[in-house]
Scaffold this motif. Structure first.
Motif, short mmCIF file in Angstrom:
data_model
loop_
_atom_site.label_atom_id
_atom_site.label_comp_id
_atom_site.label_asym_id
_atom_site.label_seq_id
_atom_site.Cartn_x
_atom_site.Cartn_y
_atom_site.Cartn_z
N LEU A 11 0.77 -1.16 0.05
CA LEU A 11 0.06 0.02 -0.12
C LEU A 11 0.97 1.15 0.07
CD1 LEU A 11 -2.95 -0.91 2.45
CD2 LEU A 11 -3.04 -0.70 -0.07
N LEU A 12 1.76 1.18 0.83
CA LEU A 12 2.79 2.41 0.85
C LEU A 12 3.47 2.62 -0.24
CD1 LEU A 12 3.96 2.33 4.40
CD2 LEU A 12 2.26 3.76 3.42
N ALA A 13 3.80 1.58 -1.15
CA ALA A 13 4.75 1.66 -2.43
C ALA A 13 3.97 1.84 -3.63
CB ALA A 13 5.29 0.29 -2.63
N THR A 14 2.59 1.56 -3.65
CA THR A 14 1.84 1.82 -4.81
C THR A 14 1.83 3.40 -5.26
OG1 THR A 14 0.54 -0.34 -4.48
CG2 THR A 14 -0.33 1.51 -5.61
N PRO A 15 1.54 4.44 -4.30
CA PRO A 15 1.41 5.60 -5.16
C PRO A 15 2.61 6.11 -5.66
CG PRO A 15 0.55 5.63 -2.76
CD PRO A 15 1.05 4.17 -3.07
N SER A 16 3.83 5.95 -5.03
CA SER A 16 5.28 6.40 -5.63
C SER A 16 5.70 5.50 -6.91
CB SER A 16 6.12 6.26 -4.49
OG SER A 16 6.45 4.63 -4.44
N ALA A 17 4.97 4.15 -7.16
CA ALA A 17 5.37 3.47 -8.22
C ALA A 17 4.35 4.32 -9.37
CB ALA A 17 5.05 2.05 -8.11
N MET A 18 3.35 4.35 -9.12
CA MET A 18 2.21 4.96 -9.87
C MET A 18 2.57 6.51 -10.39
SD MET A 18 -0.04 2.95 -10.73
CE MET A 18 -1.44 3.70 -11.34
N ALA A 19 3.11 7.27 -9.43
CA ALA A 19 3.48 8.66 -9.77
C ALA A 19 4.92 8.39 -10.73
CB ALA A 19 4.02 9.20 -8.47
N HIS A 20 5.56 7.42 -10.29
CA HIS A 20 6.95 7.34 -11.34
C HIS A 20 6.74 7.08 -12.70
CE1 HIS A 20 10.72 6.22 -12.40
NE2 HIS A 20 10.38 4.94 -12.81
N HIS A 21 5.93 6.18 -12.71
CA HIS A 21 5.76 5.65 -14.29
C HIS A 21 4.57 6.23 -15.13
CE1 HIS A 21 8.24 2.33 -13.94
NE2 HIS A 21 7.89 2.06 -12.75
N GLY A 22 4.09 7.58 -14.51
CA GLY A 22 3.31 8.47 -15.42
C GLY A 22 3.87 9.95 -15.50
N LEU A 23 3.03 10.58 -16.46
CA LEU A 23 3.68 12.09 -16.62
C LEU A 23 2.55 12.97 -15.70
CD1 LEU A 23 4.49 12.05 -20.39
CD2 LEU A 23 5.95 12.27 -18.54
N THR A 24 1.83 12.20 -14.80
CA THR A 24 0.84 13.02 -13.88
C THR A 24 1.52 14.50 -13.48
OG1 THR A 24 0.96 11.57 -12.01
CG2 THR A 24 -0.51 11.21 -13.96
N ALA A 25 2.83 14.45 -13.05
CA ALA A 25 3.32 15.52 -12.42
C ALA A 25 3.56 16.63 -13.20
CB ALA A 25 4.48 15.02 -11.60
N PHE A 26 3.36 16.47 -14.78
CA PHE A 26 3.92 17.31 -15.70
C PHE A 26 2.81 17.96 -16.34
CE2 PHE A 26 7.42 14.47 -14.74
CZ PHE A 26 8.62 15.44 -14.38
N ASP A 27 2.91 19.24 -16.76
CA ASP A 27 1.83 19.81 -17.32
C ASP A 27 1.74 19.49 -19.01
OD1 ASP A 27 -0.21 21.32 -18.38
OD2 ASP A 27 0.32 23.40 -17.36
N GLN A 28 1.03 18.67 -19.38
CA GLN A 28 1.24 18.21 -20.64
C GLN A 28 0.38 19.03 -21.71
OE1 GLN A 28 0.96 13.52 -21.24
NE2 GLN A 28 0.78 13.78 -18.86
N THR A 29 -0.26 19.99 -21.13
CA THR A 29 -1.01 20.88 -22.18
C THR A 29 -0.15 22.17 -22.41
OG1 THR A 29 -1.80 22.24 -20.14
CG2 THR A 29 -3.18 20.15 -20.96
N ARG A 30 1.11 22.19 -21.83
CA ARG A 30 1.75 23.58 -22.15
C ARG A 30 3.48 23.09 -22.07
NH1 ARG A 30 4.71 26.99 -18.61
NH2 ARG A 30 3.99 25.71 -16.92
N LYS A 31 4.06 23.27 -23.23
CA LYS A 31 5.67 23.28 -23.48
C LYS A 31 6.46 24.53 -22.96
CE LYS A 31 5.62 19.27 -26.51
NZ LYS A 31 6.39 18.71 -27.54
#
Length: 127
Positions: A11-31
Motif C-alpha cells: 500500500l505504501l509503495a503503490t502511490p510512488s510507483a504510480m507517480a513514477h511511471h506516469g507524466l501526471t506530475a507534468f503539465d502536458q498542455t503546455r511546453k
C-alpha cells in the motif's frame, strides 16, 4: 503479522510507483523551452537527468530535465553531455512549479540531440 506487514509495504509503495511511471506530475498542455549550461548529467535508470543552469530575470536557477532510462537513449553514453555544454530543452514543466521538466526535445552545443519517436498515428511522444 507477516501478512499485515506485506500489505502495508504494498500500500505504501503503490502511490510512488504510480507517480513514477506516469507524466501526471507534468503539465502536458503546455511546453516550455529553456536554454542553459549543463552542471551535471546523470546517465542512470530509471531516468537519465540533465541538471542545467538557466538565467531567469538576472538570477541563475538550477533546472532538472528528466529523460528516458539510460538504456533507451540510443547512441548516448555517460559522456554525452558534460558540465559547461549549452543545452536547449523543450518539454513539459512540473505542475507544482518546481524546476523540473519532462524532456520532449533536447539539443546540445556539442551536437548531441534527442528527438522523440513519432507515434504511428499521432504526435511525437515524450523521451
Amino acid at each position: 503479522m507477516k501478512t499485515f506487514a506485506t500489505c502495508l509495504v504494498v500500500l505504501l509503495a503503490t502511490p510512488s510507483a504510480m507517480a513514477h511511471h506516469g507524466l501526471t506530475a507534468f503539465d502536458q498542455t503546455r511546453k516550455v523551452t529553456l536554454t542553459g549550461k549543463v552542471t551535471a548529467f546523470h546517465f542512470v535508470s530509471p531516468h537519465a537527468v540533465v541538471e542545467f543552469e538557466v538565467e531567469e530575470q538576472g538570477q541563475m536557477r538550477e533546472w532538472h530535465a528528466q529523460l528516458a532510462a539510460a538504456r533507451a537513449l540510443k547512441g548516448w553514453t555517460a559522456a554525452s553531455l558534460a558540465p559547461g555544454d549549452t543545452v536547449t530543452v523543450t518539454g513539459y514543466a512540473a505542475k507544482n512549479g518546481s524546476l523540473y521538466v519532462w524532456v520532449t526535445d533536447l539539443s546540445a552545443s556539442n551536437g548531441m540531440q534527442l528527438r522523440p519517436p513519432k507515434a504511428p498515428d499521432g504526435p511525437p511522444g515524450p523521451l
